[in-house]
Design an enzyme around this catalytic site. Structure first.
Site, PDB file in Angstrom:
ATOM      1  N   GLU A  55       0.869  -1.369   0.035  1.00  0.00           N
ATOM      2  CA  GLU A  55       0.027  -0.077  -0.258  1.00  0.00           C
ATOM      3  C   GLU A  55       0.880   1.237  -0.083  1.00  0.00           C
ATOM      4  O   GLU A  55       1.856   1.305   0.529  1.00  0.00           O
ATOM      5  CB  GLU A  55      -0.872  -0.044   1.102  1.00  0.00           C
ATOM      6  CG  GLU A  55      -1.823   1.171   1.434  1.00  0.00           C
ATOM      7  CD  GLU A  55      -2.837   1.163   2.476  1.00  0.00           C
ATOM      8  OE1 GLU A  55      -2.576  -0.084   3.350  1.00  0.00           O
ATOM      9  OE2 GLU A  55      -3.782   1.857   2.733  1.00  0.00           O
ATOM     10  N   ASN A 202     -12.293  -1.419  -0.456  1.00  0.00           N
ATOM     11  CA  ASN A 202     -11.686  -1.863   0.408  1.00  0.00           C
ATOM     12  C   ASN A 202     -12.059  -1.639   1.645  1.00  0.00           C
ATOM     13  O   ASN A 202     -12.707  -0.388   1.976  1.00  0.00           O
ATOM     14  CB  ASN A 202      -9.980  -1.444   0.467  1.00  0.00           C
ATOM     15  CG  ASN A 202      -9.509  -1.687   1.750  1.00  0.00           C
ATOM     16  OD1 ASN A 202      -9.086  -2.882   1.914  1.00  0.00           O
ATOM     17  ND2 ASN A 202      -9.428  -0.814   2.532  1.00  0.00           N
ATOM     18  N   GLU A 203     -12.625  -2.445   2.740  1.00  0.00           N
ATOM     19  CA  GLU A 203     -13.072  -2.171   4.251  1.00  0.00           C
ATOM     20  C   GLU A 203     -14.125  -1.136   4.036  1.00  0.00           C
ATOM     21  O   GLU A 203     -13.989   0.036   4.569  1.00  0.00           O
ATOM     22  CB  GLU A 203     -11.713  -1.779   5.035  1.00  0.00           C
ATOM     23  CG  GLU A 203     -10.757  -2.903   5.297  1.00  0.00           C
ATOM     24  CD  GLU A 203      -9.907  -2.701   6.390  1.00  0.00           C
ATOM     25  OE1 GLU A 203      -9.984  -1.743   6.990  1.00  0.00           O
ATOM     26  OE2 GLU A 203      -9.258  -3.615   6.786  1.00  0.00           O
ATOM     27  N   TYR A 269      -6.439  -9.248  11.429  1.00  0.00           N
ATOM     28  CA  TYR A 269      -5.052  -9.096  12.005  1.00  0.00           C
ATOM     29  C   TYR A 269      -4.741  -9.376  13.163  1.00  0.00           C
ATOM     30  O   TYR A 269      -5.832  -9.494  14.033  1.00  0.00           O
ATOM     31  CB  TYR A 269      -4.937  -7.445  12.111  1.00  0.00           C
ATOM     32  CG  TYR A 269      -4.666  -6.613  10.673  1.00  0.00           C
ATOM     33  CD1 TYR A 269      -3.296  -6.646  10.088  1.00  0.00           C
ATOM     34  CD2 TYR A 269      -5.702  -6.062  10.047  1.00  0.00           C
ATOM     35  CE1 TYR A 269      -3.109  -6.216   8.901  1.00  0.00           C
ATOM     36  CE2 TYR A 269      -5.334  -5.515   8.646  1.00  0.00           C
ATOM     37  CZ  TYR A 269      -4.138  -5.719   8.034  1.00  0.00           C
ATOM     38  OH  TYR A 269      -3.807  -4.913   6.775  1.00  0.00           O
ATOM     39  N   GLU A 326      -5.923  -9.176   3.568  1.00  0.00           N
ATOM     40  CA  GLU A 326      -4.991  -8.400   4.442  1.00  0.00           C
ATOM     41  C   GLU A 326      -4.825  -9.464   5.814  1.00  0.00           C
ATOM     42  O   GLU A 326      -6.002  -9.900   6.258  1.00  0.00           O
ATOM     43  CB  GLU A 326      -5.747  -7.199   4.828  1.00  0.00           C
ATOM     44  CG  GLU A 326      -5.498  -6.089   3.838  1.00  0.00           C
ATOM     45  CD  GLU A 326      -6.067  -4.799   4.255  1.00  0.00           C
ATOM     46  OE1 GLU A 326      -5.684  -4.515   5.415  1.00  0.00           O
ATOM     47  OE2 GLU A 326      -6.402  -4.115   3.361  1.00  0.00           O
ATOM     48  N   GLN A 375       2.556  -6.250   5.306  1.00  0.00           N
ATOM     49  CA  GLN A 375       2.552  -5.605   4.026  1.00  0.00           C
ATOM     50  C   GLN A 375       3.910  -5.860   3.514  1.00  0.00           C
ATOM     51  O   GLN A 375       4.940  -6.203   4.314  1.00  0.00           O
ATOM     52  CB  GLN A 375       2.215  -4.344   3.609  1.00  0.00           C
ATOM     53  CG  GLN A 375       0.945  -3.856   4.197  1.00  0.00           C
ATOM     54  CD  GLN A 375       0.528  -2.407   3.920  1.00  0.00           C
ATOM     55  OE1 GLN A 375       1.267  -1.755   2.809  1.00  0.00           O
ATOM     56  NE2 GLN A 375      -0.724  -2.062   4.191  1.00  0.00           N
TER      57      GLN A 375
HETATM   58  O1  AHR Z   1      -2.737  -2.644   6.308  1.00  0.00           O
HETATM   59  C1  AHR Z   1      -3.223  -1.471   6.719  1.00  0.00           C
HETATM   60  C2  AHR Z   1      -4.558  -0.903   6.887  1.00  0.00           C
HETATM   61  O2  AHR Z   1      -5.380  -2.027   7.352  1.00  0.00           O
HETATM   62  C3  AHR Z   1      -5.163  -1.030   5.313  1.00  0.00           C
HETATM   63  O3  AHR Z   1      -5.003   0.124   4.745  1.00  0.00           O
HETATM   64  C4  AHR Z   1      -6.695  -1.162   5.662  1.00  0.00           C
HETATM   65  O4  AHR Z   1      -7.319  -1.869   4.889  1.00  0.00           O
HETATM   66  C5  AHR Z   1      -6.532  -2.147   6.918  1.00  0.00           C
HETATM   67  O5  AHR Z   1      -7.519  -1.599   7.924  1.00  0.00           O
END
Ligand code: AHR
Length: 523
Positions: A55, A202-203, A269, A326, A375
């Site tokens: 990103e 995205n999101e 995450y 992600e 990332q």
């Molecule tokens: O990876 C960092 C961020 O995490 C991304 O931009 C977003 O999609 C997610 O919340």
């Protein structure tokens, strides 16, 4: 299956799924009998499960990959030579770009044409820094070609129009003489690029527009309608889905979008504490955060299963894939670093997180069509870190590299006769996680993770239906749970050879404490 006495019930579901999937009971000694059922091959483990995500965030693109042609850092046409060479080794199958949150405020026309004439914008999501747009569509798609990878474009729903999105796809793929195709040619690219994957937002529940799934589903239908490309170069279209244990995004999308959708994304995450306010440190953490991180990361097993169950109901033919586009660890910002840049050190713990995820992804390969670690460089669970002209490969890099034989391999079921546990406080995890597959060249590959930071684990694996002639392997381990590579000591955590013994139609080896091991068996 025995549930540990001091087990925290909040975690019951996830651990139950993990142990059940491993087919495990529990014993106290650590000699583990593993049966590898090569005579019962399963589905293909797609190479796309080893995808990356890059990103416009912090030093991920600028400095990390792109330094510009005038930089003193050795580069080819603006791309760092050291980083490109290292990324090539990973055989990266797919890269998602330009975000993340950045995608929903990215306007692609800002990033084409002569670089010195591109507009400067503000990256409002990530540190409020100036975005020069020096790295745009051409720079990304040329990178993908240099790496022998494939592109997964994330389009702008949040602040863009269907027309803008449609014209971006046209710009990249048109093989006719439309004004948009000619614009691409005038910017130096004659041939269309191959665009196999396109994400529609995205999101969208958060930074992508704070929408409800019902509203976004209609928007998805609208935007996707205008995403057209020549036959033979039509991307798979991926809707923006939910996160963590959520299933409502998958449910609403799967039930209301009945065509023109090849996948639904999901994000997860891993936070050591499980809390966003104080997540936990990337280094110098206590053992309690070692086990909680490994425990938390394995929750993805249950989250995938929940969403797969929804898809099985609405899409029994299996046309719509889950795209975990992600995933990875997210720690507290490093002291003295810009918090909005999400730079974090990467330790042996991150390598175990990566390998545990790979082992889980393999078991979901029927419905899980892609996974992208967040990332690639200098951001979150990066495979590479850079500082000016210096570069290091992280333990996560080594886990990816060791697991490359699993790309496009055939899943082989594995089963532990009994499983021990590594227990600390109120958390219990299985001591060992395992996966196996056969490669296109006929080898058997076995991936093993020993989660216990103190004790090695003896493994005896029965190879059912595989006439083994030789075996070799490498392991990644280190002295400390937070061992990591630095610009001064870049080889602190690196894979080493490991002894594997072939005996009685099986193989035996000793997994070091806190290790990731990959064994290749030849027939
Ligand atoms: O990876 C960092 C961020 O995490 C991304 O931009 C977003 O999609 C997610 O919340």
């Amino acid at each position: 299956m025995r549930i540990p006495l001091n087990f925290n019930r909040r975690f019951l579901t996830a651990v139950t799924v993990i142990l059940a999937t491993l087919g495990a009971g529990t014993v106290s000694a650590k000699t583990l009998e593993l049966s590898i059922q090569a005579d019962e091959p399963g589905t293909q483990i797609s190479r796309y499960l080893y995808g990356q995500f890059a990103e416009h965030l912090g030093r991920g693109i600028y400095e990390g990959i792109w330094v510009g042609e005038d930089s003193d850092i050795p580069n080819t046409n603006g791309y760092r030579d050291d980083v490109i060479a290292a990324l090539k080794e990973l055989q990266i199958p797919v890269i998602r770009w330009p975000g993340g949150c950045f995608a929903d405020e990215y306007h692609w026309r800002d990033g084409i044409g002569p670089r010195d004439q591109r507009p400067v914008r503000v990256n409002t999501h990530w540190g409020g820094v100036e975005e020069t747009n020096a790295f745009g569509t051409h720079e990304f798609l040329n990178l993908v070609e240099m790496l022998g990878s494939e592109a997964y474009i994330a389009g702008n729903v949040g602040s863009g129009t269907p027309q803008e999105m449609a014209e971006w796809l046209e710009y990249m793929t048109a093989d006719n003489n439309s004004t948009t195709a000619q614009l691409r040619r005038s910017n130096g690219r004659d041939k269309p690029w191959n665009i196999p994957f396109f994400g529609v937002g995205n999101e969208t529940w958060g930074c992508g527009g704070n929408m409800r799934p019902e509203y976004y589903s209609d928007l998805y239908r609208r935007y996707a309608t205008f995403l057209k490309a020549p036959e033979g170069n039509r991307p798979k279209k991926v809707a923006s889905g939910g996160y963590n244990e959520q299933t409502n995004w998958t449910q609403v999308l799967a039930s209301t979008v009945n065509s023109n959708m090849d996948g639904i994304s999901h994000h997860y995450y891993t936070l050591p504490s499980g809390e966003w306010e104080v997540k936990g440190k990337s280094t110098g953490f206590p053992e309690g955060e070692w086990i909680s991180t490994l425990f938390n990361t394995m929750k993805i097993d249950g989250f995938l299963a929940l969403n797969e169950a929804v898809l099985d109901e609405y899409d029994p033919e299996g046309n719509v894939g889950l795209y975990l586009d992600e995933w990875g660890t997210w720690y507290d910002p490093e002291p003295d670093r810009e918090p909005g840049f999400l730079y974090q050190q990467n330790t042996l713990r991150d390598a175990l997180v990566a390998a545990l995820n790979f082992n889980i992804f393999h078991r979901h390969a029927d419905r899980l069509h892609m996974a992208n670690i967040a990332q690639t460089v200098n951001v979150l669970q990066a495979v590479i870190l850079t500082e000016d002209e210096k570069m290091i490969l992280t333990p996560t890099y080594h886990a990816f590299e060791m697991y490359t034989p699993f790309q496009d391999s055939t899943f082989i079921p594995v089963d532990f006769e009994e499983m021990t546990e590594y227990v600390l406080g109120d958390i219990a995890v299985p001591t060992v996680s395992a996966t196996a597959a056969t490669t296109a060249s006929g080898d058997l590959v076995i991936g093993l993770v020993n989660l216990d930071p103190h004790e090695s684990a003896s493994i005896h694996a029965n190879l059912q239906g595989f006439p083994a002639q030789s075996a070799s392997g490498r392991t990644l381990t280190a002295g400390a749970i937070d061992a990591h590579n630095t610009f001064e000591e870049p080889a602190e955590v690196e894979p080493q050879g490991i002894e594997v013994e072939l005996k009685g139609g099986g193989l035996a080896l000793e997994l070091p404490a806190k290790s990731v091991t990959v064994i290749t068996v030849k027939r």
